[in-house]
Write an enzyme that holds these catalytic residues in place. Structure first.
Site, PDB file in Angstrom:
ATOM      1  N   ILE A 182       0.847  -1.197  -0.002  1.00 38.38           N
ATOM      2  CA  ILE A 182       0.103  -0.061  -0.068  1.00 38.38           C
ATOM      3  C   ILE A 182       0.866   1.226  -0.060  1.00 38.38           C
ATOM      4  O   ILE A 182       0.592   2.164  -0.666  1.00 38.38           O
ATOM      5  CB  ILE A 182      -0.939  -0.063   1.367  1.00 38.38           C
ATOM      6  CG1 ILE A 182      -1.970  -1.260   1.047  1.00 38.38           C
ATOM      7  CG2 ILE A 182      -1.644   1.316   1.449  1.00 38.38           C
ATOM      8  CD1 ILE A 182      -2.839  -1.348   2.377  1.00 38.38           C
TER       9      ILE A 182
ATOM     10  N   ARG B  84      12.253   0.194   5.006  1.00 44.08           N
ATOM     11  CA  ARG B  84      13.455  -0.668   5.756  1.00 44.08           C
ATOM     12  C   ARG B  84      14.381  -1.488   4.878  1.00 44.08           C
ATOM     13  O   ARG B  84      15.495  -1.379   5.177  1.00 44.08           O
ATOM     14  CB  ARG B  84      12.567  -1.517   6.726  1.00 44.08           C
ATOM     15  CG  ARG B  84      13.358  -2.282   7.790  1.00 44.08           C
ATOM     16  CD  ARG B  84      12.393  -2.869   8.713  1.00 44.08           C
ATOM     17  NE  ARG B  84      11.445  -3.689   8.103  1.00 44.08           N
ATOM     18  CZ  ARG B  84      10.798  -4.704   8.693  1.00 44.08           C
ATOM     19  NH1 ARG B  84      10.800  -4.513   9.843  1.00 44.08           N
ATOM     20  NH2 ARG B  84       9.853  -5.349   8.059  1.00 44.08           N
TER      21      ARG B  84
ATOM     22  N   ALA C  14       2.271   4.272   6.251  1.00 45.86           N
ATOM     23  CA  ALA C  14       1.812   2.953   5.901  1.00 45.86           C
ATOM     24  C   ALA C  14       2.599   1.726   6.605  1.00 45.86           C
ATOM     25  O   ALA C  14       1.939   0.732   6.681  1.00 45.86           O
ATOM     26  CB  ALA C  14       1.912   2.801   4.386  1.00 45.86           C
ATOM     27  N   ALA C  15       3.656   1.945   7.203  1.00 41.51           N
ATOM     28  CA  ALA C  15       4.584   1.044   7.573  1.00 41.51           C
ATOM     29  C   ALA C  15       3.640   0.386   8.846  1.00 41.51           C
ATOM     30  O   ALA C  15       2.951   1.012   9.718  1.00 41.51           O
ATOM     31  CB  ALA C  15       5.950   1.409   8.267  1.00 41.51           C
ATOM     32  N   GLY C  16       3.711  -0.809   8.720  1.00 44.82           N
ATOM     33  CA  GLY C  16       3.062  -1.895   9.689  1.00 44.82           C
ATOM     34  C   GLY C  16       3.223  -3.353   9.467  1.00 44.82           C
ATOM     35  O   GLY C  16       3.568  -3.783   8.581  1.00 44.82           O
TER      36      GLY C  16
ATOM     37  N   SER D 208      -7.262  -0.140   9.941  1.00 50.84           N
ATOM     38  CA  SER D 208      -7.608  -1.507   9.464  1.00 50.84           C
ATOM     39  C   SER D 208      -9.216  -1.556   9.994  1.00 50.84           C
ATOM     40  O   SER D 208      -9.439  -1.267  10.868  1.00 50.84           O
ATOM     41  CB  SER D 208      -6.983  -2.519  10.090  1.00 50.84           C
ATOM     42  OG  SER D 208      -7.363  -3.727   9.663  1.00 50.84           O
TER      43      SER D 208
ATOM     44  N   TYR E  98      -3.406  -6.809  17.007  1.00 49.09           N
ATOM     45  CA  TYR E  98      -3.459  -6.395  15.683  1.00 49.09           C
ATOM     46  C   TYR E  98      -4.685  -5.095  15.875  1.00 49.09           C
ATOM     47  O   TYR E  98      -4.702  -3.981  15.483  1.00 49.09           O
ATOM     48  CB  TYR E  98      -3.603  -6.917  14.501  1.00 49.09           C
ATOM     49  CG  TYR E  98      -3.595  -6.168  13.152  1.00 49.09           C
ATOM     50  CD1 TYR E  98      -2.485  -5.726  12.718  1.00 49.09           C
ATOM     51  CD2 TYR E  98      -4.671  -6.020  12.393  1.00 49.09           C
ATOM     52  CE1 TYR E  98      -2.401  -5.136  11.475  1.00 49.09           C
ATOM     53  CE2 TYR E  98      -4.797  -5.469  11.193  1.00 49.09           C
ATOM     54  CZ  TYR E  98      -3.505  -4.999  10.583  1.00 49.09           C
ATOM     55  OH  TYR E  98      -3.501  -4.478   9.457  1.00 49.09           O
TER      56      TYR E  98
ATOM     57  N   LYS F 116      -4.783  -1.083  15.830  1.00 47.04           N
ATOM     58  CA  LYS F 116      -5.347  -0.163  14.566  1.00 47.04           C
ATOM     59  C   LYS F 116      -6.357   0.796  15.430  1.00 47.04           C
ATOM     60  O   LYS F 116      -6.415   1.719  15.077  1.00 47.04           O
ATOM     61  CB  LYS F 116      -5.834  -1.025  13.617  1.00 47.04           C
ATOM     62  CG  LYS F 116      -4.742  -1.736  12.773  1.00 47.04           C
ATOM     63  CD  LYS F 116      -3.980  -0.646  12.192  1.00 47.04           C
ATOM     64  CE  LYS F 116      -3.027  -1.275  11.105  1.00 47.04           C
ATOM     65  NZ  LYS F 116      -1.793  -0.430  10.782  1.00 47.04           N
TER      66      LYS F 116
ATOM     67  N   THR G 272      -1.587  -7.963  -0.742  1.00 53.56           N
ATOM     68  CA  THR G 272      -0.215  -7.406  -0.623  1.00 53.56           C
ATOM     69  C   THR G 272       0.691  -8.453  -0.099  1.00 53.56           C
ATOM     70  O   THR G 272       0.134  -9.418   0.086  1.00 53.56           O
ATOM     71  CB  THR G 272      -0.322  -6.054   0.526  1.00 53.56           C
ATOM     72  OG1 THR G 272      -0.508  -6.597   1.611  1.00 53.56           O
ATOM     73  CG2 THR G 272      -1.160  -4.826  -0.104  1.00 53.56           C
TER      74      THR G 272
HETATM   75  N1  LIG Z   1      -3.090  -5.496   3.339  1.00 54.88           N
HETATM   76  C1  LIG Z   1      -4.049  -5.474   4.129  1.00 54.88           C
HETATM   77  O1  LIG Z   1      -5.019  -6.210   3.914  1.00 54.88           O
HETATM   78  C2  LIG Z   1      -4.222  -4.653   5.049  1.00 54.88           C
HETATM   79  C3  LIG Z   1      -5.633  -4.161   5.608  1.00 54.88           C
HETATM   80  C4  LIG Z   1      -5.664  -3.058   6.393  1.00 54.88           C
HETATM   81  C5  LIG Z   1      -4.513  -2.467   6.827  1.00 54.88           C
HETATM   82  N2  LIG Z   1      -3.422  -2.851   6.341  1.00 54.88           N
HETATM   83  C6  LIG Z   1      -2.196  -1.848   6.805  1.00 54.88           C
HETATM   84  O2  LIG Z   1      -1.663  -1.245   5.809  1.00 54.88           O
HETATM   85  C7  LIG Z   1      -0.263  -1.069   5.995  1.00 54.88           C
HETATM   86  C8  LIG Z   1       0.688  -1.491   4.679  1.00 54.88           C
HETATM   87  O3  LIG Z   1       0.614  -2.877   4.782  1.00 54.88           O
HETATM   88  P1  LIG Z   1       0.874  -3.730   3.265  1.00 54.88           P
HETATM   89  O4  LIG Z   1      -0.533  -4.637   3.221  1.00 54.88           O
HETATM   90  O5  LIG Z   1       1.000  -2.796   2.386  1.00 54.88           O
HETATM   91  O6  LIG Z   1       1.856  -4.999   3.808  1.00 54.88           O
HETATM   92  P2  LIG Z   1       3.296  -5.028   3.073  1.00 54.88           P
HETATM   93  O7  LIG Z   1       3.108  -5.029   1.836  1.00 54.88           O
HETATM   94  O8  LIG Z   1       3.873  -5.701   4.092  1.00 54.88           O
HETATM   95  O9  LIG Z   1       4.174  -3.596   3.600  1.00 54.88           O
HETATM   96  C9  LIG Z   1       4.333  -3.203   4.798  1.00 54.88           C
HETATM   97  C10 LIG Z   1       5.525  -2.252   4.979  1.00 54.88           C
HETATM   98  O10 LIG Z   1       5.790  -1.891   6.305  1.00 54.88           O
HETATM   99  C11 LIG Z   1       7.118  -1.809   6.489  1.00 54.88           C
HETATM  100  N3  LIG Z   1       7.644  -2.103   8.069  1.00 54.88           N
HETATM  101  C12 LIG Z   1       7.200  -2.847   8.536  1.00 54.88           C
HETATM  102  N4  LIG Z   1       7.811  -2.817   9.880  1.00 54.88           N
HETATM  103  C13 LIG Z   1       8.503  -1.882   9.776  1.00 54.88           C
HETATM  104  C14 LIG Z   1       9.504  -1.136  10.628  1.00 54.88           C
HETATM  105  N5  LIG Z   1       9.708  -1.608  11.957  1.00 54.88           N
HETATM  106  N6  LIG Z   1      10.192  -0.140  10.222  1.00 54.88           N
HETATM  107  C15 LIG Z   1      10.066   0.141   8.920  1.00 54.88           C
HETATM  108  N7  LIG Z   1       9.265  -0.214   8.050  1.00 54.88           N
HETATM  109  C16 LIG Z   1       8.382  -1.311   8.353  1.00 54.88           C
HETATM  110  C17 LIG Z   1       7.696  -2.927   5.560  1.00 54.88           C
HETATM  111  O11 LIG Z   1       8.864  -2.734   5.445  1.00 54.88           O
HETATM  112  P3  LIG Z   1       9.961  -3.977   4.784  1.00 54.88           P
HETATM  113  O12 LIG Z   1       9.526  -3.982   3.112  1.00 54.88           O
HETATM  114  O13 LIG Z   1      11.217  -3.914   4.994  1.00 54.88           O
HETATM  115  O14 LIG Z   1       9.186  -5.322   5.114  1.00 54.88           O
HETATM  116  C18 LIG Z   1       6.790  -2.499   4.378  1.00 54.88           C
HETATM  117  O15 LIG Z   1       7.214  -1.502   3.611  1.00 54.88           O
HETATM  118  C19 LIG Z   1       0.175  -1.699   7.399  1.00 54.88           C
HETATM  119  O16 LIG Z   1      -0.059  -0.632   8.427  1.00 54.88           O
HETATM  120  C20 LIG Z   1      -0.987  -2.724   7.474  1.00 54.88           C
HETATM  121  O17 LIG Z   1      -1.232  -3.100   8.809  1.00 54.88           O
HETATM  122  C21 LIG Z   1      -3.014  -3.664   5.417  1.00 54.88           C
END
Ligand SMILES: NC(=O)c1ccc[n+]([C@@H]2O[C@H](COP(=O)([O-])OP(=O)(O)OC[C@H]3O[C@@H](n4cnc5c(N)ncnc54)[C@H](OP(=O)(O)O)[C@@H]3O)[C@@H](O)[C@H]2O)c1
Length: 254
Positions: free
Chosen positions: A22, A42, A93-95, A145, A158, A162, A193
């Site tokens: 995202i 990261r 967005a990081a999480g 979320s 989680y 959120k 993702t």
């Molecule tokens: N996908 C879903 O269904 C969904 C639904 C609701 C909410 N979300 C939220 O959307 C956000 C993005 O998630 P995504 O689905 O795009 O997941 P993703 O593709 O796994 O991306 C997560 C991002 O967060 C970074 N990150 C995690 N821990 C970190 C830390 N300690 N320091 C710096 N960077 C860190 C990761 O870095 P690396 O590349 O180094 O791992 C990556 O860039 C998150 O907050 C997640 O909770 C996602």
């Protein structure tokens, strides 16, 4: 793309989690609207890959950062923004995900989860209150979320993280309103993702299908969230602050 390619030209946005999913998709959309991106990630290779995908319309920057706590995040975000001459908006967005029954949820897992999401959000908030970081009239969007709005087994930590993000957005919106800085969160349903892929590989196909069916419009794509975040970062949402925008394909409607 539904936005104009010059809609955000001359503006600078800092995006955390820009190495993936995202965060990356939103950085790409903001750049396609003419903005300059400070892409915080990261993983060095994947963050550089993200920046390489943003085009050459502006001087985009990759900043390699692992978030650990509020104090260091405040320093990292302040340094990145001040070096760039200030920003017009920030998307956090990081999480991480954490799916565990409560009896197996230990302090170390909570620490990692809250560090990336909630504590870093506090750090960003602290940085924004400092001089020369974000311009008056700017916008902060925090990634939340649908899990923060609905109960689900295995999601206690989680969900709590959120819900904390949504609470933080509301009070921060009040605190930063005198500077006309807006703060909102986006409560997303399941979006395909890398994070989603990890969830899918841990569940049997039938459970995954039942989970998708709870989303009336099916699972989302990264651009579904990027569109909402870009709107909330743009002046088109100038009268929206302190809200949680639900973008979930109908997951929470029934
Ligand atoms: N996908 C879903 O269904 C969904 C639904 C609701 C909410 N979300 C939220 O959307 C956000 C993005 O998630 P995504 O689905 O795009 O997941 P993703 O593709 O796994 O991306 C997560 C991002 O967060 C970074 N990150 C995690 N821990 C970190 C830390 N300690 N320091 C710096 N960077 C860190 C990761 O870095 P690396 O590349 O180094 O791992 C990556 O860039 C998150 O907050 C997640 O909770 C996602």
């Amino acid at each position: 793309m539904i936005f104009d390619s010059k809609a955000l030209s001359g503006q600078t946005f800092l995006v955390t989690g820009a190495s993936s999913g995202i965060g990356r998709a939103t950085a790409q959309l903001l750049a396609a609207c003419g903005a300059r991106i400070l892409a915080m990630g990261r993983d060095e290779a994947r963050t550089s890959e993200s920046v390489g995908s943003l085009g050459t319309n502006a001087d985009h920057v990759a900043i390699i950062t692992a978030f650990e706590d509020a104090d260091s995040a405040a320093q990292q975000v302040k340094e990145a923004a001040v070096t760039a001459g200030g920003v017009d908006g920030i998307f956090h967005a990081a999480g991480l995900e954490l799916i565990l029954p409560v009896k197996m949820t230990k302090q170390s897992s909570l620490d990692k989860l809250f560090a990336a999401s909630v504590n870093t959000a506090f750090g960003i908030a602290r940085a924004m209150a400092m001089k020369d970081v974000i311009r008056d009239g700017g916008s902060l969007v925090l990634m939340s979320s649908a899990a923060g709005l609905r109960g689900q087994a295995g999601m206690t930590a989680y969900s709590a993280s959120k819900a904390a993000i949504d609470g933080l957005s509301r009070s921060l919106a009040v605190e930063l309103a005198p500077r006309k800085i807006r703060v909102n969160s986006v409560a997303s349903g399941a979006v395909e993702t890398a994070m989603h892929g990890r969830l899918a590989s841990s569940l049997p196909p039938a459970a995954m299908q039942a989970y998708e069916e709870k989303h009336l419009l099916g699972f989302g794509r990264t651009e579904d969230i990027a569109n909402a975040v870009t709107f909330l970062l743009s002046p088109a949402s100038r009268w929206i602050t302190g809200t949680t925008m639900v973008v979930d394909g109908g997951f929470t409607v029934r």
